[in-house]
Write a protein that holds these residues in place. Structure first.
Motif, mmCIF file in Angstrom:
data_model
loop_
_atom_site.group_PDB
_atom_site.id
_atom_site.type_symbol
_atom_site.label_atom_id
_atom_site.label_comp_id
_atom_site.label_asym_id
_atom_site.label_seq_id
_atom_site.Cartn_x
_atom_site.Cartn_y
_atom_site.Cartn_z
ATOM 1 N N ILE A 380 28.027 40.511 45.910
ATOM 2 C CA ILE A 380 28.526 40.279 44.395
ATOM 3 C C ILE A 380 28.680 38.775 44.148
ATOM 4 O O ILE A 380 27.916 38.107 43.230
ATOM 5 C CB ILE A 380 29.472 40.921 43.770
ATOM 6 N N GLU A 383 25.569 37.054 43.783
ATOM 7 C CA GLU A 383 24.553 37.615 42.929
ATOM 8 C C GLU A 383 23.385 38.017 43.716
ATOM 9 O O GLU A 383 22.037 37.946 43.145
ATOM 10 C CB GLU A 383 24.320 36.430 42.186
ATOM 11 N N TRP A 406 28.657 50.464 38.245
ATOM 12 C CA TRP A 406 28.644 48.976 38.017
ATOM 13 C C TRP A 406 27.159 48.577 37.833
ATOM 14 O O TRP A 406 26.712 47.312 37.315
ATOM 15 C CB TRP A 406 29.246 48.383 38.920
ATOM 16 N N ILE A 408 24.787 47.593 39.914
ATOM 17 C CA ILE A 408 24.374 46.301 40.536
ATOM 18 C C ILE A 408 23.580 46.503 41.899
ATOM 19 O O ILE A 408 23.264 45.825 42.716
ATOM 20 C CB ILE A 408 25.541 45.528 40.666
ATOM 21 N N ILE A 443 24.621 41.669 37.867
ATOM 22 C CA ILE A 443 25.551 41.223 38.904
ATOM 23 C C ILE A 443 25.737 39.887 38.394
ATOM 24 O O ILE A 443 27.157 39.313 39.184
ATOM 25 C CB ILE A 443 24.659 41.509 40.239
ATOM 26 N N VAL A 446 29.154 40.367 36.862
ATOM 27 C CA VAL A 446 30.288 40.772 37.640
ATOM 28 C C VAL A 446 30.543 39.602 38.470
ATOM 29 O O VAL A 446 32.074 39.688 39.044
ATOM 30 C CB VAL A 446 29.801 41.999 38.595
ATOM 31 N N LYS A 447 29.793 38.576 39.020
ATOM 32 C CA LYS A 447 30.341 37.528 39.845
ATOM 33 C C LYS A 447 31.223 36.695 39.020
ATOM 34 O O LYS A 447 32.148 36.139 39.423
ATOM 35 C CB LYS A 447 29.006 36.945 39.980
#
Length: 473
Positions: A380, A383, A406, A408, A443, A446-447
């Motif tokens: 994550i 990425e 999520w 991802i 992602i 999320v990062k």
């Protein structure tokens, strides 16, 4: 126990690679916040980390921000000879951790306390999978801080084993296939997404005994620190906080992500940067199944042939014991010569590497992973979307978070046995298909959540400060 003004914590590290990494960086993080840390490692772990490095101590180079951190270092026996093959004799290793290791930790703890060190020891921080910390802390009048290196979801499922038993989802001959919708803070989870140990009908193994005893002991903890992020597991964490003071302080990374300044790898790391530098942007798949789980020879061969058929460039980490210590070279004889071409082809096979450095490289476009929690956090941060192939323990539950919740990552395959044709198609579509682009977009968001949590006023930093404020008054 009353709060304390000058904390000196004994920190006991669980002797598996996936636990060593976050525990080491927790020690540094707490030392930066003013803790004195006495870090206890096993002789075996210490030997594996230092034998290739020419160092005598894990923290010998920790001078972050020109700050000389107060981290002291001790090694103790886990009850087995240093050169004992813990991978090949897994059950004996687990039995030693269950029955023997606590005596060696107690001896080190008493030695430290009797040495009249300044400041005196007043906290015990230990991995939640240990079966003894609560008892030791009570015996010697210490605060007990349990450190959970996995997700809050996995923690709460283990913590509520009694509810899983009550509803027929664990410890039964005929396990219920109904969705699990009664765990506080968990909307719903399918039985197939439980940790592997909870899907088994035989619950008499050494690992089961450790789980049972550890989660009895963890109920004695004064605080629980968790290597997760509040924003990703907010409902689960809120429910846990009703039970215990539970602090999400992750992801626990070093200040410089790819260069921590401290040795944590239990294997020699092959250099991959030169080969990666020759590859085009986002064209290489990184393949690794972690430091602990094993796969069958047939699974490994199907993955090997699937990678061949996919025509995708790859770096593949194959531990010498990934099938068995008795089979250190499980790949077909012609695989590396045909695919890797002496280092100039489209593939590179290494026994181990610096995963963070590889994932951070611009040539990496995807990660075929076992879904270990450290690997997910690192992917994550870099990425890199994930193609998921869980093998053991929490990896099945982590897969649910990555793929279903999520968005991802994608599944490598939903049903076993896997085939090289299916693997080939999935790898190619994952690297170049529309779904992969969607994972990449998500992602990135999320990062950003990670970055916000670790900022000066972010949730993880605030939680750590709040925890320290409770301990130190």
């Amino acid at each position: 126990m009353d709060s304390i003004s000058n904390p000196h914590a004994i920190l006991v590290c669980y002797p598996l690679q996936g636990h060593v990494i976050p525990t080491t960086h927790l020690a540094i993080k707490l030392a930066q916040k003013g803790f004195t840390i006495t870090f206890i490692n096993t002789e075996s772990t210490h030997y594996q980390i230092t034998q290739k490095k020419g160092k005598t101590e894990t923290f010998s180079n920790v001078y972050l921000g020109h700050q000389d951190l107060d981290i002291r270092y001790m090694i103790v026996s886990d009850g087995l000879p240093v050169n004992f093959d813990r991978s090949l004799n897994h059950d004996q290793f687990m039995a030693s951790l269950l029955h023997v290791f606590s005596a060696h930790v107690e001896e080190a703890l008493v030695k430290t306390m009797e040495s009249k060190m300044d400041p005196p020891v007043n906290c015990l921080i230990a991995d939640s999978f240990f079966v003894f910390p609560g008892k030791l802390a009570k015996k010697y009048g210490l605060l007990y801080i349990s450190f959970w290196t996995e997700t809050a979801l996995v923690f709460t499922l283990y913590y509520h084993l009694h509810l899983l038993k009550l509803h027929g989802h664990f410890g039964c001959i005929d396990l219920s296939e109904d969705p699990i919708d009664y765990i506080p803070g968990v909307k719903s989870i399918k039985p197939k997404d439980l940790m592997s140990y909870l899907q088994e009908t035989d619950t008499t193994s050494m690992c089961h005994q450790i789980i049972f005893n550890a989660f009895k002991d963890v109920r004695n903890a004064d605080f629980i620190l968790c290597n997760t992020i509040l924003e990703l597991e907010s409902e689960t964490i809120s429910a846990l906080q009703i039970e215990k003071p539970f602090y999400a302080i992750g992801p626990i990374f070093p200040p410089e992500f790819t260069n921590s300044g401290v040795s944590t790898s239990m294997w020699f790391e092959s250099e991959c940067t030169h080969w990666l530098d020759m590859q085009q942007h986002a064209t290489v798949m990184y393949v690794s199944f972690g430091s602990y789980a094993h796969i069958t020879k047939n699974e490994l061969l199907e993955i090997a042939y699937g990678l061949c058929l996919s025509k995708v460039g790859f770096i593949w980490v194959i531990r010498p014991d990934i099938v068995s210590s008795d089979d250190p070279n499980p790949l077909p004889e012609d695989f590396e010569s045909e695919i890797c071409g002496g280092g100039g082809g489209r593939g590179l096979v290494v026994p181990w590497c610096c995963q963070k450095r590889v994932l951070a490289h611009s040539a990496i476009g995807g990660f075929l992973t076992h879904c270990g929690w450290n690997s997910i956090l690192e992917a994550i941060w870099c990425e890199v979307p994930m193609l998921c192939y869980p093998l053991l323990t929490d990896q099945f539950t982590n897969r649910k978070l990555v793929v279903d919740d999520w968005k991802i990552g994608l599944n490598l395959c939903d049903k076993k046995p896997i085939t090289k044709v299916e693997i080939s198609k999935k790898i190619h579509n994952f690297m170049y298909g529309k779904l992969s682009d969607e994972c990449r977009n998500v992602i990135k968001k999320v990062k950003k959540t990670f970055g916000n949590a670790l900022s000066a006023d972010g949730s993880s930093e605030r939680n750590l400060d709040n925890f320290i404020g409770k301990v130190c008054k």
